[in-house]
Design an enzyme around this catalytic site. Structure first.
Site, PDB file in Angstrom:
ATOM      1  N   ASP A 115      -4.504   1.903  -7.530  1.00  0.00           N
ATOM      2  CA  ASP A 115      -3.216   1.944  -6.838  1.00  0.00           C
ATOM      3  C   ASP A 115      -2.585   3.336  -6.900  1.00  0.00           C
ATOM      4  O   ASP A 115      -2.895   4.143  -7.784  1.00  0.00           O
ATOM      5  CB  ASP A 115      -2.233   0.950  -7.466  1.00  0.00           C
ATOM      6  CG  ASP A 115      -2.609  -0.490  -7.192  1.00  0.00           C
ATOM      7  OD1 ASP A 115      -3.715  -0.732  -6.658  1.00  0.00           O
ATOM      8  OD2 ASP A 115      -1.804  -1.384  -7.520  1.00  0.00           O
ATOM      9  N   ASP A 116      -1.672   3.590  -5.963  1.00  0.00           N
ATOM     10  CA  ASP A 116      -0.762   4.752  -5.951  1.00  0.00           C
ATOM     11  C   ASP A 116      -1.374   6.043  -5.435  1.00  0.00           C
ATOM     12  O   ASP A 116      -0.701   7.076  -5.425  1.00  0.00           O
ATOM     13  CB  ASP A 116      -0.162   5.020  -7.341  1.00  0.00           C
ATOM     14  CG  ASP A 116       0.716   3.885  -7.834  1.00  0.00           C
ATOM     15  OD1 ASP A 116       0.911   2.920  -7.073  1.00  0.00           O
ATOM     16  OD2 ASP A 116       1.199   3.953  -8.976  1.00  0.00           O
ATOM     17  N   HIS A 165      -0.160  -0.067   0.103  1.00  0.00           N
ATOM     18  CA  HIS A 165       0.601  -0.240  -1.145  1.00  0.00           C
ATOM     19  C   HIS A 165       2.057   0.215  -0.976  1.00  0.00           C
ATOM     20  O   HIS A 165       2.673   0.644  -1.942  1.00  0.00           O
ATOM     21  CB  HIS A 165      -0.081   0.546  -2.264  1.00  0.00           C
ATOM     22  CG  HIS A 165       0.385   0.200  -3.650  1.00  0.00           C
ATOM     23  ND1 HIS A 165       0.490  -1.094  -4.104  1.00  0.00           N
ATOM     24  CD2 HIS A 165       0.762   0.995  -4.689  1.00  0.00           C
ATOM     25  CE1 HIS A 165       0.911  -1.087  -5.361  1.00  0.00           C
ATOM     26  NE2 HIS A 165       1.091   0.165  -5.740  1.00  0.00           N
ATOM     27  N   HIS A 266      -4.995   2.759 -11.789  1.00  0.00           N
ATOM     28  CA  HIS A 266      -4.217   3.673 -10.955  1.00  0.00           C
ATOM     29  C   HIS A 266      -4.910   5.028 -10.867  1.00  0.00           C
ATOM     30  O   HIS A 266      -5.434   5.527 -11.873  1.00  0.00           O
ATOM     31  CB  HIS A 266      -2.807   3.857 -11.523  1.00  0.00           C
ATOM     32  CG  HIS A 266      -1.986   2.593 -11.508  1.00  0.00           C
ATOM     33  ND1 HIS A 266      -2.140   1.600 -12.449  1.00  0.00           N
ATOM     34  CD2 HIS A 266      -1.026   2.168 -10.643  1.00  0.00           C
ATOM     35  CE1 HIS A 266      -1.301   0.608 -12.177  1.00  0.00           C
ATOM     36  NE2 HIS A 266      -0.621   0.924 -11.093  1.00  0.00           N
TER      37      HIS A 266
END
Length: 504
Positions: A115-116, A165, A266
């Site tokens: 993620d991110d 996201h 992440h």
């Protein structure tokens, strides 16, 4: 002779005793599972002509399992016919057992998700995945896509899955109102599409759905074709700043080893330790016999339950907003449609509609002055308000637009009633009987070289009564002649607007 007969009776009684013991055990213990049945059959080799493995006993045991019915508290024992297994039975059983073990091993899947990103860490993550021959799923932030488009392109080119996201990960903006969440998802989808040619339907909510999503969030995302995914194992790499790689690996190993394991990690800024932990995490799941897969819209959705309490104070969005914003969208697939090659000596064919393209909608508005039919590119919605090009609306109502150079305003006349728009500020104004102008409490917008006005308010100031509206899906296979004609008309209106803008 009597002694021989006695020995035969003794053997028969022994056999019957063993059968009774087996029957009694089955009645007491009840129904066995498949695994118990295999283990149970392995202990019955005295009934077989030759020893075989436990796995190959299953067909034999199933063929000779008696069913018992209790009558008046007593067991009814049916006739039992014993048969010896053949070599063919053994071969078939061994093959079935081998296939069963193989399927069981292949069914253990792990999904590594990041993620991110994308960020400076992402290329190193991609290098590790490539070296280990492993695919991952990347849930991207729109603002990071804008900053690292080449990294996104590499993610797609190397066969990894891509998800949405949100744009900036701002919890308050995302969860105080669904419209804020929707705006960020759509903005990020567009940013991704500009780089790789399609909008992915996979979505992961920042912070996960628990306590952040309510039923309407789930319902509306599904209605638009998005597939929301959470996780089953948290690597803990974001529980504080600078979580060391050793701790990240330990948290992953503490996670549940389910048949479909989804690991949250992440690759955004500040997650260099996650990169260091990744090789050990991959080795761990390989040692456990897992295959590495990418998440797809077709797989079973991994979602947290809806919380029984609210973290956010928010109101549900209206049906009018849903029809104007959610219904026109249908994100269907996660891959671009290949364009056909033109035939030799022919003309280039028109590209097919992308599967991820939104549905084309037509808006039909009924007023006391007639109907207004608006094509999909002739209306748009913003914050629960439907906007239309002012010139288009006035012309469909049979009115006229003129420019008052002295006052610097556009004069709009419908059924003999006039109102105005200040050319420099875009402020709408009511034309009073004495000739003065009063500013109205709503806004216009300049988009795509067209001046857009809120439909209901513009009808009201024109003294036209709004009665009803209807949204209709436009057939994409409709003849292109009408579409081309509409496009030319819009180009003409846009050019006229440019000229109007230049005149003052």
């Amino acid at each position: 002779m009597r002694e021989k007969k006695r020995r035969m009776e003794t053997r028969l009684l022994a056999i019957l005793g063993i059968i009774a013991l087996l029957i009694g055990g089955e009645i007491i213990l009840g129904v066995r599972t498949a695994g118990e049945e295999i283990a149970y059959a392995a202990a019955q080799q005295q009934w077989r002509a030759h020893p075989v493995s436990a796995a190959t006993q299953t067909p034999y045991r199933k063929a000779n399992t008696a069913h018992f019915i209790l009558k008046d508290g007593a067991a009814h024992i049916p006739k039992i016919e014993l048969s010896l297994p053949t070599i063919e039975h053994e071969a078939k059983a061994a093959g079935a057992a081998s296939a069963l073990l193989t399927v069981g091993k292949q069914s253990k899947k792990v999904y590594l998700t990041f993620d991110d990103g994308p960020s400076r860490n992402t290329p190193e993550v991609l290098d590790i995945l490539k070296r280990e021959n492993v695919k991952g799923t990347f849930y991207l932030l729109g603002q990071q896509v804008k900053q690292y488009p080449k990294v996104l392109k590499r993610i797609a080119d190397e066969g990894h899955a891509i998800g949405n996201h949100s744009y900036n990960h701002n919890y308050r903006e995302l969860y105080s109102d669904f419209r804020g969440f929707w705006s960020q998802i759509r903005k990020t989808g567009k940013a991704i599409q500009e780089v790789i040619g399609y909008e992915p339907p996979l979505v992961r909510a920042p912070g996960g759905t628990f306590l952040n999503f309510n039923k309407q969030y789930f319902d509306l995302m599904g209605r638009a074709g998005y597939v929301v995914m959470d996780w089953t194992v948290d690597s803990g790499d974001s529980k504080r700043v600078g979580v060391p790689a050793k701790e990240i690996v330990a948290d992953v190993k503490k996670g549940t080893l389910s048949a479909d394991t989804v690991v949250l990690m992440h690759d955004g800024t500040g997650h260099g330790e996650t990169v260091k932990a990744l090789p050990e995490i991959i080795r761990y799941y390989k040692a456990k016999g897992y295959s590495f897969e990418v998440m797809t819209p077709e797989m079973k959705q991994v979602q947290f339950r809806i919380a029984d309490r609210e973290r956010w104070d928010r109101k549900p969005v209206s049906q009018a907003w849903i029809q104007a914003n959610i219904d026109p969208v249908q994100v269907a697939t996660g891959e671009p449609v290949k364009q056909p090659q033109p035939p030799t000596g022919g003309t280039t064919p028109k590209p097919p509609i992308q599967k991820s393209d939104p549905l084309l909608m037509q808006l039909k508005v009924t007023t006391d002055s007639g109907e207004l039919e608006l094509a999909s590119n002739q209306f748009r919605s913003y914050q629960d308000i439907t906007y239309v090009p002012v010139r288009l609306m006035i012309e469909k109502l049979g009115g006229t637009i003129t420019f008052d150079e002295a006052k610097g305003v556009l004069l709009l006349n419908v059924n003999g009633l006039e109102w105005a728009i200040d050319w420099k500020t875009g402020k709408p104004m009511q034309l009073e009987i004495d000739g003065t102008l009063t500013i109205l409490p709503w806004e216009t917008q300049m988009k795509g070289n067209l001046l857009w006005v809120p439909l209901r308010q513009a009808l009201e100031v024109s003294h036209v009564q709004f009665l009803s509206y209807e949204l209709q899906v436009v057939d994409p296979n409709k003849s292109s002649s009408q579409t081309d004609e509409n496009a030319k008309a819009e180009d003409t209106k846009a050019e006229e607007t440019k000229q109007e803008r230049a005149e003052p």
